[in-house]
Design a protein around this motif. Structure first.
Motif, mmCIF file in Angstrom:
data_model
loop_
_atom_site.group_PDB
_atom_site.id
_atom_site.type_symbol
_atom_site.label_atom_id
_atom_site.label_comp_id
_atom_site.label_asym_id
_atom_site.label_seq_id
_atom_site.Cartn_x
_atom_site.Cartn_y
_atom_site.Cartn_z
ATOM 1 N N ILE A 87 0.898 -1.109 -0.103
ATOM 2 C CA ILE A 87 -0.086 -0.013 0.129
ATOM 3 C C ILE A 87 0.808 1.265 -0.023
ATOM 4 O O ILE A 87 0.633 2.089 -0.726
ATOM 5 C CB ILE A 87 -1.078 -0.137 1.270
ATOM 6 C CG1 ILE A 87 -1.962 -1.215 1.200
ATOM 7 C CG2 ILE A 87 -1.874 1.311 1.391
ATOM 8 C CD1 ILE A 87 -2.658 -1.324 2.500
ATOM 9 N N ALA A 88 1.787 1.540 0.853
ATOM 10 C CA ALA A 88 2.834 2.531 0.962
ATOM 11 C C ALA A 88 3.504 2.592 -0.403
ATOM 12 O O ALA A 88 3.597 3.572 -0.707
ATOM 13 C CB ALA A 88 3.965 2.131 2.077
ATOM 14 N N VAL A 89 3.918 1.721 -1.010
ATOM 15 C CA VAL A 89 4.574 1.829 -2.404
ATOM 16 C C VAL A 89 3.525 2.500 -3.330
ATOM 17 O O VAL A 89 4.027 3.424 -4.126
ATOM 18 C CB VAL A 89 5.116 0.445 -2.933
ATOM 19 C CG1 VAL A 89 5.527 0.597 -4.388
ATOM 20 C CG2 VAL A 89 6.291 -0.285 -2.020
ATOM 21 N N VAL A 90 2.362 1.957 -3.454
ATOM 22 C CA VAL A 90 1.326 2.359 -4.402
ATOM 23 C C VAL A 90 1.204 3.948 -4.076
ATOM 24 O O VAL A 90 1.224 4.730 -5.174
ATOM 25 C CB VAL A 90 -0.023 1.715 -4.270
ATOM 26 C CG1 VAL A 90 -1.039 2.470 -5.062
ATOM 27 C CG2 VAL A 90 0.014 0.177 -4.681
ATOM 28 N N LEU A 91 0.961 4.206 -2.671
ATOM 29 C CA LEU A 91 1.034 5.816 -2.490
ATOM 30 C C LEU A 91 1.972 6.523 -3.004
ATOM 31 O O LEU A 91 1.927 7.719 -3.449
ATOM 32 C CB LEU A 91 0.661 5.906 -0.904
ATOM 33 C CG LEU A 91 0.122 7.052 -0.287
ATOM 34 C CD1 LEU A 91 -1.099 7.487 -0.682
ATOM 35 C CD2 LEU A 91 0.130 6.984 1.301
ATOM 36 N N LEU A 92 3.338 5.857 -2.770
ATOM 37 C CA LEU A 92 4.546 6.667 -3.148
ATOM 38 C C LEU A 92 4.390 6.918 -4.726
ATOM 39 O O LEU A 92 4.762 8.109 -5.276
ATOM 40 C CB LEU A 92 5.728 5.744 -2.669
ATOM 41 C CG LEU A 92 7.080 6.454 -3.408
ATOM 42 C CD1 LEU A 92 7.236 7.676 -2.449
ATOM 43 C CD2 LEU A 92 8.199 5.437 -3.141
#
Lengths: 295, 295
Positions: free
Chosen positions: B269-274
């Motif tokens: 999720i964090a990578v998608v957000l990034l």
């Protein structure tokens, strides 16, 4: 960098306007001020609620008369909030002060190198730094928690100081770099180089004495953002060792919220940054403008 | 200009501590997060296998994640449009210089100095979902001044609740957009205005054809700064509604997932957000660097 007051066009310079135009200008002026004052009221509504509620006894917080002034003014909520928040308030100072100072010093050195003592690829390095200030920090949180644990950095104040220094470097560098490239002429540095002054001497004798305004802007900006941080705090500390934002969130977040205490708490937690803003607002805007990359 | 390593070497050396820190804490950590997101670490135990992009394909079919993206979209559109409209309006009202300009400016800008956690306390109260007899917060105010038809469930509305969640954010950041535009308005050379007036342009035409076109770079910065803030929105939602499905955005979902010790999914999720933020910010950084080089 600050918002400057314009040189207003001199009214007397134009020939005397006809009366009808005059009346229309008068209406426009009235509408303008009416709107400005209306928006002041709108913006201040939450402040009114905070103050009024914080002085109400628990019995008056219910639905009826929610917008009225307290009938019995009491400091109970302020006392409760102070008890709940004061330990974390000191921790917030313990985090924000060193983190601001160290990040500002690093920012000053970096800003100097990246604007006035450049090396091949300096712009690329700067851009890579800048990206670090825009990322959603969720993208670093998982390994960050792991790393701070692995190297034995105690959770809470020490970890948060380190983290705020590191992630404060980009904005601090940005502010100083912008400041040096607009206020310090390159010729001055070149003259120093011809004289054979070393880099550190140039920095100390030439740059540092001129840096006070940029330090003020950076320290204010960094202090405010560290003080207001919640994201790093929730990932890297807890209510027993964390800053005031965590304690306030715990105070306000329960199922049965004690609104008078949590609103008094919100005011207490905002007090230091508001004082800084009221006393040094002009400098606060400086950081604001830098943050948008518009110098 | 010819660079000699003896000249620029010390600069690079002075910058190297920050380069190392940013290298590890920004880029190293992002790499480590990506690495976790490619494993099967769905518990506190260490990962056993690499699973390729499985975690990402799972997210693509995860209704809860899709829902959080939809929430983020509504929040971002309302937040960006709201701050731009209010910011431009305030800047326009103040632009020609009014009595007590400093007072108006400081008042509009002050919410920026307050943390989302603190303002969340009062907005939680203001956005009380009860209506009619039991109305609280803003709904009660609407009832008092005869605007009952404006009463609504705010963020508790199942479809459009996120639009209400943008209100506190608009309150907090419109002043910032105002400051950007005020600087923009005042950057328009006075001669340009005078020339247009000489040519007989009405005030409306002056703004429409002369001043506003000059402000598109400012509008772009505001759009990107506010947009990326919105995509990272976490504190405000945690403070106003707490973590709950109705108001969940990816940043909150990531936190909830991490609380459940599902490291791999949280990392994904964090990578998608990034990536979403980077798509917005990286072109801006590059164009900004280009513009600077041309100066």
């Amino acid at each position: 960098m600050t918002v400057e007051t314009p040189a207003r066009p001199v009214a007397g310079a134009t020939p005397p306007p006809r009366r009808r135009v005059d009346a229309r200008a008068g209406t426009a002026r009235t509408v303008r001020y009416a709107l400005l004052i209306f928006f002041v009221i709108v913006v201040l509504i939450p402040v009114y609620v905070l103050f009024v509620t914080s002085f109400k006894p628990a019995s008056e917080v219910g639905i009826r008369g929610a917008w009225a002034l307290p009938q019995d003014w009491t400091f109970d909520a302020w006392r409760n909030a102070w008890e709940a928040l004061s330990p974390s308030l000191w921790r917030s100072f313990a985090i924000a002060i060193p983190a601001s100072i160290v990040a500002a010093v690093l920012g000053s050195l970096n800003g100097f190198v990246l604007s006035r003592w450049r090396f091949p690829g300096a712009d690329l390095v700067f851009m890579l730094f800048l990206f670090g200030m825009f990322i959603p920090y969720q993208a670093v949180m998982i390994p960050l928690r792991q790393l701070t644990g692995d190297i034995g950095l105690p959770s809470g104040v020490p970890t948060l100081i380190v983290v705020h220094i590191v992630y404060g470097i980009p904005i601090c560098t940005l502010i100083f770099r912008g400041f040096y490239s607009t206020t310090i002429p390159n010729e001055l540095i070149e003259a120093g180089k011809v004289d054979g002054s070393g880099m550190l001497r140039t920095y100390r004798s030439l740059i540092l004495p001129l840096s006070a305004p940029a330090f003020v802007v950076t320290l204010i900006w960094q202090f405010t953002s560290v003080w207001n941080d919640f994201l790093f705090a929730i990932f890297l500390s807890n209510t027993r060792n964390g800053p005031v934002t965590i304690a306030l969130n715990a105070l306000a977040g329960g199922q049965l919220t004690d609104y008078s205490s949590s609103m008094a708490g919100a005011l207490i937690a905002s007090f230091p940054t508001l004082v800084v803003y009221i006393l040094l607002g002009r400098w606060f805007i400086g950081g604001l403008m830098a943050g948008s990359l518009k110098s | 200009m010819k660079y000699r390593i003896k000249t620029w070497g010390p600069g690079l050396l002075l910058l190297s501590p920050s380069i190392v820190l940013i290298g590890i804490f920004v880029y190293g950590m992002i790499g480590a997060t990506v690495n976790v997101s490619l494993t099967d670490r769905h518990s506190a135990q260490p990962a056993e296998n690499y699973v390729g992009v499985d975690n990402y394909t799972d997210l693509a079919s995860d209704d809860r994640f899709i829902h959080s993206l939809q929430n983020l979209l509504i929040l971002t559109v309302v937040f960006v449009v709201g701050t731009l409209v209010m910011g431009v309006l305030w800047a326009f009202l103040l632009e020609k210089g009014v009595t007590a300009e400093g007072f108006f400016r400081s008042t509009y800008l002050f919410p920026m100095a307050v943390s989302f956690v603190a303002s969340g306390v009062v907005w939680r109260w203001l956005l009380n979902s009860a209506e009619g007899e039991n109305a609280g917060g803003l709904n009660a105010l609407f009832g008092m001044i005869g605007l009952d038809f404006l009463q609504n469930p705010w963020w508790s509305h199942p479809d459009w609740g996120m639009a209400a969640m943008a209100l506190p954010a608009i309150w907090q950041l419109s002043g910032y957009v105002m400051a950007l535009f005020l600087a923009g308005f005042r950057g328009v050379p006075n001669e340009l205005r005078e020339a247009a007036r000489m040519d007989g342009a009405s005030e409306f035409k002056l703004y429409r054809h002369v001043i506003f076109p000059q402000l598109s770079p400012v509008a772009l910065s505001a759009l990107i700064i506010i947009g990326h803030m919105s995509m990272k929105m976490f504190d405000l939602i945690m403070a106003v509604s707490g973590a709950q499905y109705l108001t969940e955005v990816p940043a909150v979902y990531m936190w909830q997932t991490l609380l459940a010790n599902d490291y791999a999914k949280a990392a994904a999720i964090a990578v998608v957000l990034l990536v979403v933020v980077a798509v917005l910010v990286v072109p801006y950084l590059i164009s900004n660097a280009r513009a600077e080089r041309q100066r």
